[in-house]
Design a protein around this motif. Sequence first.
Motif, short mmCIF file in Angstrom:
data_model
loop_
_atom_site.label_atom_id
_atom_site.label_comp_id
_atom_site.label_asym_id
_atom_site.label_seq_id
_atom_site.Cartn_x
_atom_site.Cartn_y
_atom_site.Cartn_z
N ALA A 224 0.77 -1.18 -0.01
CA ALA A 224 0.01 -0.18 0.02
C ALA A 224 0.74 1.26 -0.04
CB ALA A 224 -0.71 0.09 1.46
N GLU A 225 2.15 1.18 0.63
CA GLU A 225 2.96 2.37 0.44
C GLU A 225 3.35 2.69 -0.80
OE1 GLU A 225 3.29 -0.55 2.18
OE2 GLU A 225 3.33 0.16 4.15
N LEU A 226 3.40 1.80 -1.82
CA LEU A 226 3.97 2.11 -2.88
C LEU A 226 2.69 2.88 -3.52
CD1 LEU A 226 5.58 2.07 -5.71
CD2 LEU A 226 4.54 -0.14 -6.06
N VAL A 227 1.55 2.46 -3.65
CA VAL A 227 0.27 3.11 -4.25
C VAL A 227 0.19 4.44 -3.51
CG1 VAL A 227 -2.16 3.25 -4.24
CG2 VAL A 227 -0.87 1.16 -4.47
N HIS A 228 0.54 4.79 -2.17
CA HIS A 228 0.68 5.93 -1.66
C HIS A 228 1.67 6.76 -2.07
CE1 HIS A 228 -0.32 8.97 1.67
NE2 HIS A 228 0.96 8.97 2.04
N ILE A 229 2.70 6.20 -2.25
CA ILE A 229 4.03 7.03 -2.88
C ILE A 229 3.68 7.65 -4.23
CG2 ILE A 229 6.41 7.20 -3.80
CD1 ILE A 229 6.88 5.05 -1.54
N LEU A 230 2.76 6.52 -5.03
CA LEU A 230 2.49 7.34 -6.61
C LEU A 230 1.66 8.19 -6.31
CD1 LEU A 230 2.31 3.82 -8.29
CD2 LEU A 230 4.04 5.43 -8.53
N TYR A 231 0.57 8.07 -5.32
CA TYR A 231 -0.51 9.19 -5.08
C TYR A 231 0.13 10.83 -4.79
CZ TYR A 231 -4.21 11.79 -2.86
OH TYR A 231 -5.28 12.73 -2.55
N LEU A 232 1.09 10.60 -4.02
CA LEU A 232 1.77 11.99 -3.64
C LEU A 232 2.39 12.47 -4.80
CD1 LEU A 232 3.19 10.76 -0.04
CD2 LEU A 232 1.37 12.20 -0.53
N VAL A 233 3.17 11.43 -5.56
CA VAL A 233 4.16 11.98 -6.93
C VAL A 233 2.98 12.76 -7.47
CG1 VAL A 233 5.06 11.30 -8.90
CG2 VAL A 233 5.57 10.49 -6.80
N ALA A 234 1.68 11.95 -7.78
CA ALA A 234 0.74 12.41 -8.66
C ALA A 234 0.09 13.79 -8.17
CB ALA A 234 -0.75 11.47 -8.68
N ILE A 235 -0.20 14.05 -6.91
CA ILE A 235 -0.70 15.32 -6.68
C ILE A 235 0.32 16.39 -6.66
CG2 ILE A 235 -2.53 14.42 -5.03
CD1 ILE A 235 -0.63 14.89 -2.60
N VAL A 236 1.59 16.03 -6.34
CA VAL A 236 2.61 16.92 -6.61
C VAL A 236 2.80 17.35 -8.14
CG1 VAL A 236 5.15 17.57 -6.45
CG2 VAL A 236 3.90 16.46 -4.78
N ALA A 237 2.65 16.73 -9.06
CA ALA A 237 2.90 17.06 -10.61
C ALA A 237 1.42 17.82 -11.03
CB ALA A 237 2.75 15.42 -11.10
N GLU A 238 0.44 17.21 -10.51
CA GLU A 238 -1.04 18.12 -10.71
C GLU A 238 -0.85 19.34 -10.25
OE1 GLU A 238 -3.46 17.17 -12.57
OE2 GLU A 238 -2.55 15.09 -12.91
N ALA A 239 -0.26 19.60 -8.93
CA ALA A 239 -0.36 20.88 -8.44
C ALA A 239 0.69 21.94 -9.13
CB ALA A 239 0.11 20.94 -6.83
N MET A 240 1.93 21.44 -9.72
CA MET A 240 2.85 21.85 -10.25
C MET A 240 2.40 22.54 -11.76
SD MET A 240 6.52 20.09 -8.97
CE MET A 240 7.41 21.29 -9.73
N THR A 241 1.78 21.62 -12.35
CA THR A 241 1.15 22.07 -13.84
C THR A 241 0.09 22.84 -13.47
OG1 THR A 241 -0.27 19.86 -13.91
CG2 THR A 241 1.65 19.99 -14.96
N ALA A 242 -0.80 22.90 -12.50
CA ALA A 242 -1.69 23.79 -12.51
C ALA A 242 -1.03 25.29 -11.95
CB ALA A 242 -2.56 23.50 -11.05
#
Length: 209
Positions: A4-22
Amino acid sequence: MIPAELVHILYLVAIVAEAMTAALSAGRRQMDWLGVALLGSITALGGGSVRDVLLGRHPLSWVEHPSYLLITSAAALATIPVAHLMGHLRRLFLFLDAVGLVVFTIIGCDIAMGLGMPIVVVIASGMITGCVGGVLRDILCTDIPLLFRAELYATVSIVAGCLYAGGLWLDLPHDLVMVGAMLIGLAMRLLALRFGWSMPKFVYTESLH
């Protein structure tokens, strides 16, 4: 088994990338720093928030985990001093956006299934989680949302959600289904970007007589 930690890490990477593109979208609209931080957080967390409201799930994800607000706001603000480098990282962010789309979709499906929702609602929950944050960003920036354009985006989310929910409904191994749905969805999105795949457009012009 996929931790589950890997999915959580991918989630954190995703929200960081989304925030930066926004944040880049905010810069194109000449927003102040508060606007940059808000748009970054709304884009990264908006899909999950709308999903939770529609499903009656409380507390919302960022209320339960306030650190998500800090992470997304910080990522958006950190984009400001390095914005001039973002043009060189465009392909990386398109890839991370595609990863975020499938990760958000799977998480949204999981949450709806945990609430005992019908499979149609499960798939819709995945699409809302994956796509609505970008819709909110585009609306706030007065752009036509990507979701409503011909480009394959929501379609990718629906396909990934169908594969995931359908595979689990058939009682296939969870990890195999999750990895397969994510990889197929990711491949679809990347191929659509590479070859310009799109949905058919509806073009209507009213003729004057």
